[in-house]
Scaffold this motif. Sequence first.
Motif, PDB file in Angstrom:
ATOM      1  N   ASP A  73      -5.499 -51.905 -53.016  1.00 16.21           N
ATOM      2  CA  ASP A  73      -6.198 -51.012 -52.086  1.00 16.21           C
ATOM      3  C   ASP A  73      -6.003 -49.546 -52.469  1.00 16.21           C
ATOM      4  O   ASP A  73      -5.565 -48.723 -51.672  1.00 16.21           O
ATOM      5  N   HIS A  74      -6.331 -49.224 -53.710  1.00 10.39           N
ATOM      6  CA  HIS A  74      -6.282 -47.808 -54.124  1.00 10.39           C
ATOM      7  C   HIS A  74      -7.452 -47.547 -55.054  1.00 10.39           C
ATOM      8  O   HIS A  74      -8.038 -48.480 -55.603  1.00 10.39           O
ATOM      9  N   GLY A 118     -10.600 -49.612 -55.506  1.00  8.27           N
ATOM     10  CA  GLY A 118     -10.223 -50.789 -54.722  1.00  8.27           C
ATOM     11  C   GLY A 118     -10.461 -50.601 -53.239  1.00  8.27           C
ATOM     12  O   GLY A 118     -10.812 -51.545 -52.526  1.00  8.27           O
ATOM     13  N   ARG A 119     -10.316 -49.366 -52.752  1.00  4.13           N
ATOM     14  CA  ARG A 119     -10.573 -49.118 -51.323  1.00  4.13           C
ATOM     15  C   ARG A 119     -12.037 -49.353 -51.000  1.00  4.13           C
ATOM     16  O   ARG A 119     -12.378 -49.930 -49.970  1.00  4.13           O
ATOM     17  N   ALA A 120     -12.913 -48.897 -51.887  1.00  3.98           N
ATOM     18  CA  ALA A 120     -14.354 -49.100 -51.654  1.00  3.98           C
ATOM     19  C   ALA A 120     -14.715 -50.577 -51.798  1.00  3.98           C
ATOM     20  O   ALA A 120     -15.535 -51.096 -51.032  1.00  3.98           O
ATOM     21  N   PRO A 164     -14.861 -43.210 -50.916  1.00  3.81           N
ATOM     22  CA  PRO A 164     -14.187 -44.388 -50.393  1.00  3.81           C
ATOM     23  C   PRO A 164     -15.114 -45.572 -50.194  1.00  3.81           C
ATOM     24  O   PRO A 164     -14.654 -46.696 -50.094  1.00  3.81           O
ATOM     25  N   ALA A 165     -16.406 -45.337 -50.109  1.00  7.40           N
ATOM     26  CA  ALA A 165     -17.342 -46.441 -49.858  1.00  7.40           C
ATOM     27  C   ALA A 165     -18.522 -46.330 -50.804  1.00  7.40           C
ATOM     28  O   ALA A 165     -18.842 -45.251 -51.301  1.00  7.40           O
ATOM     29  N   ASN A 201     -12.726 -53.115 -51.173  1.00  2.00           N
ATOM     30  CA  ASN A 201     -12.227 -53.794 -49.976  1.00  2.00           C
ATOM     31  C   ASN A 201     -13.077 -53.464 -48.744  1.00  2.00           C
ATOM     32  O   ASN A 201     -13.315 -54.325 -47.894  1.00  2.00           O
ATOM     33  N   ASP A 202     -13.542 -52.211 -48.669  1.00  3.77           N
ATOM     34  CA  ASP A 202     -14.442 -51.828 -47.575  1.00  3.77           C
ATOM     35  C   ASP A 202     -15.688 -52.714 -47.588  1.00  3.77           C
ATOM     36  O   ASP A 202     -16.094 -53.268 -46.562  1.00  3.77           O
ATOM     37  N   ARG A 255     -14.830 -56.380 -46.671  1.00  2.00           N
ATOM     38  CA  ARG A 255     -14.623 -56.562 -45.222  1.00  2.00           C
ATOM     39  C   ARG A 255     -15.971 -56.622 -44.505  1.00  2.00           C
ATOM     40  O   ARG A 255     -16.165 -57.412 -43.596  1.00  2.00           O
ATOM     41  N   ASN A 267     -14.418 -39.822 -56.042  1.00  2.00           N
ATOM     42  CA  ASN A 267     -13.401 -40.269 -55.104  1.00  2.00           C
ATOM     43  C   ASN A 267     -14.031 -40.702 -53.783  1.00  2.00           C
ATOM     44  O   ASN A 267     -13.528 -40.391 -52.700  1.00  2.00           O
TER      45      ASN A 267
END
Length: 318
Positions: free
Chosen positions: A299-300, A303-305, A61-62, A307-308, A311, A59
């Motif tokens: 973005d879940h 997907g959050r990583a 995030p990046a 998108n990070d 960006r 889990n």
Amino acid sequence: MPQADHKTEHLSGDAGGIARAADLLRSGQLVAFPTETVYGLGANARDGKAVARIFAAKNRPAFNPLIVHVANLSQAETLAEFPVAAQQLAAAFWPGPLTLVLPQRDHSGLSPLVSAGLRTVALRMPAGDIAQALLTKAQIPIAAPSANPSGKISPTSANHVLAGLNGRIEAVLDGGNCTVGLESTIIGFDPTPTLLRAGGLPTEAIEACLGQPLARAPNTPTPSAPGQLHSHYAPHAPLRLNVTDPHPAERLLGFGTVTADLNLSPAGDLTEAAANLFGYLHKLDQAGAAPIAVSPIPDHGLGRAINDRLRRAAAPRP
Ligand code: TXA
Ligand code: MG
């Protein structure tokens, strides 16, 4: 990924358990294994999907770059170049709690996700009979962060691993308690030997071996930390995110059911998209300078990583 009701296999650290763990790793599964420092959450470092699943299971995030574990020096030399100081340290301290960040060879065969798109790779030859036997049996480089959910304490026993990751990984290989219990010391060469993370091998021992003091990294060791965008791969071409209607001049990096120049996952699978991300950005960059448009990514989960990272790749360049 196993379902919540699918139990993680608890393998004993004997020949049978080691052989089973090696088979699972070779077939792209996640196996936690003991090292002298902490338990690692292992995956085949050449298999982008397996590596992506590490981030999902933890889990995270990046996409922090991961350490690649090797069985011996000749395997390590197929993956990276060793400056003289690195040769000295490997000769003195491998196997052991020392990680070397080295220039990655062009044909290493490693998934780009392992190094989060950087051109270097962190290598470590762990000590400990079980880790050694597993790496020798598996005959593949194994990417492994500590085997704990993101933000939790690193595991030093198989039961710690199960407390955090039961049902999220295929197996844990039980080697009892870790002897070092603290992550490896990380040294970079850019070009002078630099301490990137203090850890299981004292810096004094390293400095005595090199006959010179280590440089200290001005910032902390995590190249993915906010504000360190420069150390991450960004394409030369401009990048536009969340695009549903690309301009004719743009090349589309797609996701899901769209017509695209490259599609991260036509099926809309975030694990597959994560595994493809860095490799596809490299491909688009090599193919020309036309601007790149990127489909929206949910973005879940992973997907959050993703998108990070996107960006960061799209951020204004210094
Ligand atoms: O003892 C350990 O090192 C344990 C066991 C399992 O081997 N592994 C471990 O991995 O602690 P992990 O993922 O928690 O630490 C990886 C760290 C990254 O956060 C980053 O600081 C550094 O290693 N790293 C990895 N690749 C790098 C690279 N290419 N450039 C710079 N730093 C890198
Ligand atoms: Mg960790």
